[in-house]
Design a protein around this motif. Structure first.
Motif, PDB file in Angstrom:
ATOM      1  N   ASN A  45     -51.957   0.485 -16.305  1.00 19.07           N
ATOM      2  CA  ASN A  45     -52.743   1.618 -15.782  1.00 19.07           C
ATOM      3  C   ASN A  45     -53.358   1.325 -14.406  1.00 19.07           C
ATOM      4  N   ARG A  46     -53.083   0.135 -13.876  1.00 22.81           N
ATOM      5  CA  ARG A  46     -53.431  -0.267 -12.521  1.00 22.81           C
ATOM      6  C   ARG A  46     -54.888  -0.645 -12.327  1.00 22.81           C
ATOM      7  N   THR A  47     -55.614  -0.833 -13.415  1.00 21.47           N
ATOM      8  CA  THR A  47     -56.938  -1.435 -13.272  1.00 21.47           C
ATOM      9  C   THR A  47     -56.830  -2.958 -13.300  1.00 21.47           C
ATOM     10  N   GLY A  48     -55.634  -3.451 -13.573  1.00 20.01           N
ATOM     11  CA  GLY A  48     -55.368  -4.882 -13.567  1.00 20.01           C
ATOM     12  C   GLY A  48     -54.033  -5.147 -12.895  1.00 20.01           C
ATOM     13  N   SER A  49     -53.489  -6.353 -13.124  1.00 21.58           N
ATOM     14  CA  SER A  49     -52.249  -6.740 -12.458  1.00 21.58           C
ATOM     15  C   SER A  49     -51.317  -7.432 -13.437  1.00 21.58           C
ATOM     16  N   PHE A  50     -50.013  -7.241 -13.246  1.00 20.20           N
ATOM     17  CA  PHE A  50     -49.025  -7.948 -14.060  1.00 20.20           C
ATOM     18  C   PHE A  50     -48.981  -9.429 -13.714  1.00 20.20           C
ATOM     19  N   GLU A  51     -49.598  -9.770 -12.590  1.00 19.02           N
ATOM     20  CA  GLU A  51     -49.649 -11.179 -12.206  1.00 19.02           C
ATOM     21  C   GLU A  51     -50.912 -11.860 -12.726  1.00 19.02           C
ATOM     22  N   ASP A  52     -51.562 -11.224 -13.671  1.00 15.76           N
ATOM     23  CA  ASP A  52     -52.691 -11.850 -14.370  1.00 15.76           C
ATOM     24  C   ASP A  52     -52.189 -13.142 -15.030  1.00 15.76           C
ATOM     25  N   PRO A  53     -52.966 -14.218 -14.972  1.00 17.71           N
ATOM     26  CA  PRO A  53     -52.523 -15.493 -15.553  1.00 17.71           C
ATOM     27  C   PRO A  53     -52.126 -15.391 -17.031  1.00 17.71           C
ATOM     28  N   ALA A  54     -52.802 -14.537 -17.804  1.00 14.23           N
ATOM     29  CA  ALA A  54     -52.464 -14.394 -19.223  1.00 14.23           C
ATOM     30  C   ALA A  54     -51.070 -13.813 -19.402  1.00 14.23           C
ATOM     31  N   LEU A  55     -50.686 -12.881 -18.525  1.00 15.85           N
ATOM     32  CA  LEU A  55     -49.372 -12.256 -18.645  1.00 15.85           C
ATOM     33  C   LEU A  55     -48.267 -13.211 -18.201  1.00 15.85           C
ATOM     34  N   ILE A  56     -48.555 -14.038 -17.217  1.00 17.27           N
ATOM     35  CA  ILE A  56     -47.581 -15.063 -16.812  1.00 17.27           C
ATOM     36  C   ILE A  56     -47.448 -16.118 -17.905  1.00 17.27           C
ATOM     37  N   LYS A  57     -48.571 -16.483 -18.521  1.00 15.45           N
ATOM     38  CA  LYS A  57     -48.535 -17.465 -19.608  1.00 15.45           C
ATOM     39  C   LYS A  57     -47.704 -16.930 -20.785  1.00 15.45           C
ATOM     40  N   ALA A  58     -47.844 -15.662 -21.092  1.00 15.17           N
ATOM     41  CA  ALA A  58     -47.056 -15.066 -22.170  1.00 15.17           C
ATOM     42  C   ALA A  58     -45.568 -15.179 -21.874  1.00 15.17           C
ATOM     43  N   ALA A  59     -45.186 -14.968 -20.614  1.00 14.54           N
ATOM     44  CA  ALA A  59     -43.780 -15.096 -20.220  1.00 14.54           C
ATOM     45  C   ALA A  59     -43.305 -16.550 -20.352  1.00 14.54           C
ATOM     46  N   GLU A  60     -44.178 -17.490 -20.011  1.00 16.54           N
ATOM     47  CA  GLU A  60     -43.835 -18.912 -20.172  1.00 16.54           C
ATOM     48  C   GLU A  60     -43.576 -19.253 -21.636  1.00 16.54           C
ATOM     49  N   GLU A  61     -44.396 -18.702 -22.527  1.00 15.27           N
ATOM     50  CA  GLU A  61     -44.223 -18.975 -23.959  1.00 15.27           C
ATOM     51  C   GLU A  61     -42.904 -18.407 -24.476  1.00 15.27           C
ATOM     52  N   ILE A  62     -42.501 -17.255 -23.944  1.00 17.01           N
ATOM     53  CA  ILE A  62     -41.211 -16.682 -24.339  1.00 17.01           C
ATOM     54  C   ILE A  62     -40.090 -17.663 -24.014  1.00 17.01           C
ATOM     55  N   GLN A  63     -40.118 -18.201 -22.816  1.00 16.45           N
ATOM     56  CA  GLN A  63     -39.036 -19.105 -22.426  1.00 16.45           C
ATOM     57  C   GLN A  63     -39.096 -20.429 -23.187  1.00 16.45           C
ATOM     58  N   GLU A  64     -40.278 -20.833 -23.610  1.00 14.31           N
ATOM     59  CA  GLU A  64     -40.364 -22.035 -24.460  1.00 14.31           C
ATOM     60  C   GLU A  64     -39.704 -21.776 -25.812  1.00 14.31           C
ATOM     61  N   LEU A  65     -39.913 -20.572 -26.369  1.00 13.73           N
ATOM     62  CA  LEU A  65     -39.257 -20.217 -27.627  1.00 13.73           C
ATOM     63  C   LEU A  65     -37.737 -20.230 -27.476  1.00 13.73           C
ATOM     64  N   VAL A  66     -37.262 -19.718 -26.347  1.00 11.04           N
ATOM     65  CA  VAL A  66     -35.820 -19.733 -26.085  1.00 11.04           C
ATOM     66  C   VAL A  66     -35.302 -21.166 -26.042  1.00 11.04           C
ATOM     67  N   MET A  83     -45.136   3.388 -19.768  1.00 13.43           N
ATOM     68  CA  MET A  83     -44.711   3.418 -18.376  1.00 13.43           C
ATOM     69  C   MET A  83     -43.901   4.674 -18.063  1.00 13.43           C
ATOM     70  N   SER A  84     -43.801   4.979 -16.771  1.00 14.36           N
ATOM     71  CA  SER A  84     -42.873   6.020 -16.342  1.00 14.36           C
ATOM     72  C   SER A  84     -41.452   5.526 -16.595  1.00 14.36           C
ATOM     73  N   ALA A  85     -40.489   6.439 -16.578  1.00 14.71           N
ATOM     74  CA  ALA A  85     -39.108   6.069 -16.889  1.00 14.71           C
ATOM     75  C   ALA A  85     -38.581   4.995 -15.945  1.00 14.71           C
TER      76      ALA A  85
END
Length: 442
Positions: free
Chosen positions: A234-255, A405-407
């Motif tokens: 909703n743009r009050t925050g950022s996708f580059e928030d450290p928590a969101l990057i950490k979540a992506a790191e955990e995904i790749q660890e699972l892989v 999100m929008s399409a």
């Protein structure tokens, strides 16, 4: 002779006078009857209702709707509900066509988030916060009605709800000596043990992309709390928030650990589910629309159905997330047309419909309603009872990211998810791609 003629004229005048008086009386009576008829007509109301559950393809839903309408009309003898029924895609197309001339039905069905936008911006859906603060106050599972709000105004009342538990095969767990994980570290230990024993830990069909998004969303929630992903969108925050990057790191660890079935990015969800049903994978993260598969679908072996249980997605140590926060989303909901000539009656109808649907949908159609359900005395498979009770304790419901999100941005998100799982991009690149797509829409 003259006197006789006067008498005849006098008699004729009297007859004419009485005749005119009688005619006048009849006209007055006719006017009164006409007036009475108009008043009677004015007091009768018709609610036009359009829904998307035809008898042929949605028999149980269709029958519940009919019974609710019959009961409403019985309780409101001055109101008639005029129904039009279309299949899902035909319904969406007709709604779009009707909106171009602002001739929507008085009550219809809608979806949450982005689907609402053009109808709300066109002032076609009526605000329904008065119902939420009135007869339906505290009736909905946390986070469901909020999915139908734009700028803190609610424009739809949800009927159905899907959350996403982590299903697991208890027999496979027992054979491999692993326990149901409560923390993410424990989940990784379960995955490692299963992988070391040659057992596929998780069935995932990420060709469909939204399946992997649910894993990412849960990790984002458990690490950063329920608002971090919503705020990025909703743009009050950022996708580059450290928590969101950490979540992506955990995904790749699972892989890297071999958590997911071989070739997961090339498998569709139905194919992946087949591995779980055939007991070739120990876990499967999927929404509650699959509950009948594990409970009442006799096409699946009873031994398998007896082995399936579920758990809430584990918490992350040190994270902001709550075990009772779910990824999911409401299904269809009801709207009232802003320009309806029977708006008050329409609001009464949707209030009545939501309450009755909550009472009947789970027992009559196996549907999890968006309203809180009292499970006392319900004749349902135990898994339904357990999930309904869990929902009554829900602290949050985070709507599926691609639905929020929008399409265009949703496509970027889903493509990025697939690339993240395939290790074609880094967690930082994953975050930047989505941040750029969202920023471009501001």
């Amino acid at each position: 002779m003259k006197n006789a003629w006067h008498k005849v004229l006098f008699s004729f005048a009297l007859v004419l006078m009485f005749a005119l008086a009688a005619c006048g009386g009849n006209e007055e009576e006719s006017e009164e009857n006409a007036s009475s008829g108009e008043n009677e007509s004015d007091s009768a109301k018709t609610i036009e209702f359009m829904h998307l559950w035809p008898e042929g393809s949605s028999k149980q839903h269709h029958e519940i709707v009919n019974s609710i309408i019959d009961e409403f009309e019985s309780d409101h003898p001055d109101v008639t509900v005029d129904v039009e029924i279309l299949g899902n895609e035909q319904y969406k197309e007709k709604l779009k066509v009707l909106s171009t001339s602002n001739e929507l039905p008085d009550v219809g069905m809608t979806w949450a988030a982005g689907f609402l936008d053009p109808y709300v911006s066109g002032n076609m859906f009526a605000p329904l916060d008065d119902i939420l603060e009135g007869p339906l106050k505290d009736k909905f599972v946390a986070g469901t009605a909020e999915a139908y709000a734009i700028d803190d105004v609610t424009y739809g009342l949800p009927l159905e709800l899907n959350i996403t538990p982590l299903y697991y095969n208890k027999r496979i767990f027992d054979e491999n000596g692993v326990e149901v994980p409560e923390t993410f570290e424990e989940l990784k230990e379960v995955i490692q043990t299963l992988a070391d024993n040659g057992v596929t830990p998780v069935a995932l069909g990420n060709k469909d992309r939204w399946t992997g998004s649910m894993w990412y969303m849960y990790l984002a929630d458990r690490i950063g709390g329920p608002e971090v992903l919503n705020n990025a969108i909703n743009r009050t925050g950022s996708f580059e928030d450290p928590a969101l990057i950490k979540a992506a790191e955990e995904i790749q660890e699972l892989v890297d650990m071999g958590a997911f079935i071989n070739g997961f990015n090339g498998l569709g969800n139905d194919e992946a589910k087949g591995y779980f049903i055939n007991e070739q994978a120990a876990m499967y993260l999927m929404a509650t629309w699959d509950l009948p598969e594990w409970t009442t679908n006799e096409d699946n072996p009873q031994e398998f159905r007896d082995s399936v249980e579920y758990t809430k997605f584990p918490t992350v140590e040190g994270g902001e997330g709550d075990i009772n926060s779910y990824v999911g989303g409401p299904g269809v909901g009801l709207f009232v047309a802003e320009n309806s000539d029977v708006k008050e009656e329409a609001k009464e109808f949707v209030t009545f419909f939501v309450e009755k649907w909550g009472e009947r949908s789970v027992t009559d159609a196996g549907v999890i309603p968006a309203t809180v359900v009292d499970t006392e005395g319900l004749d349902l498979p135990q898994m339904y009872i357990d999930i309904l009770n869990d929902l009554n304790e829900a602290s949050n419901l985070t709507l599926y990211a691609d639905v929020q999100m929008s399409a265009g941005v949703a496509d970027v998100h889903l493509d990025s998810i697939q690339a993240l799982f395939g290790k074609a991009i880094t967690p930082e690149e994953f975050a930047k791609q989505q941040e750029d797509a969202l920023a471009a829409e501001e």
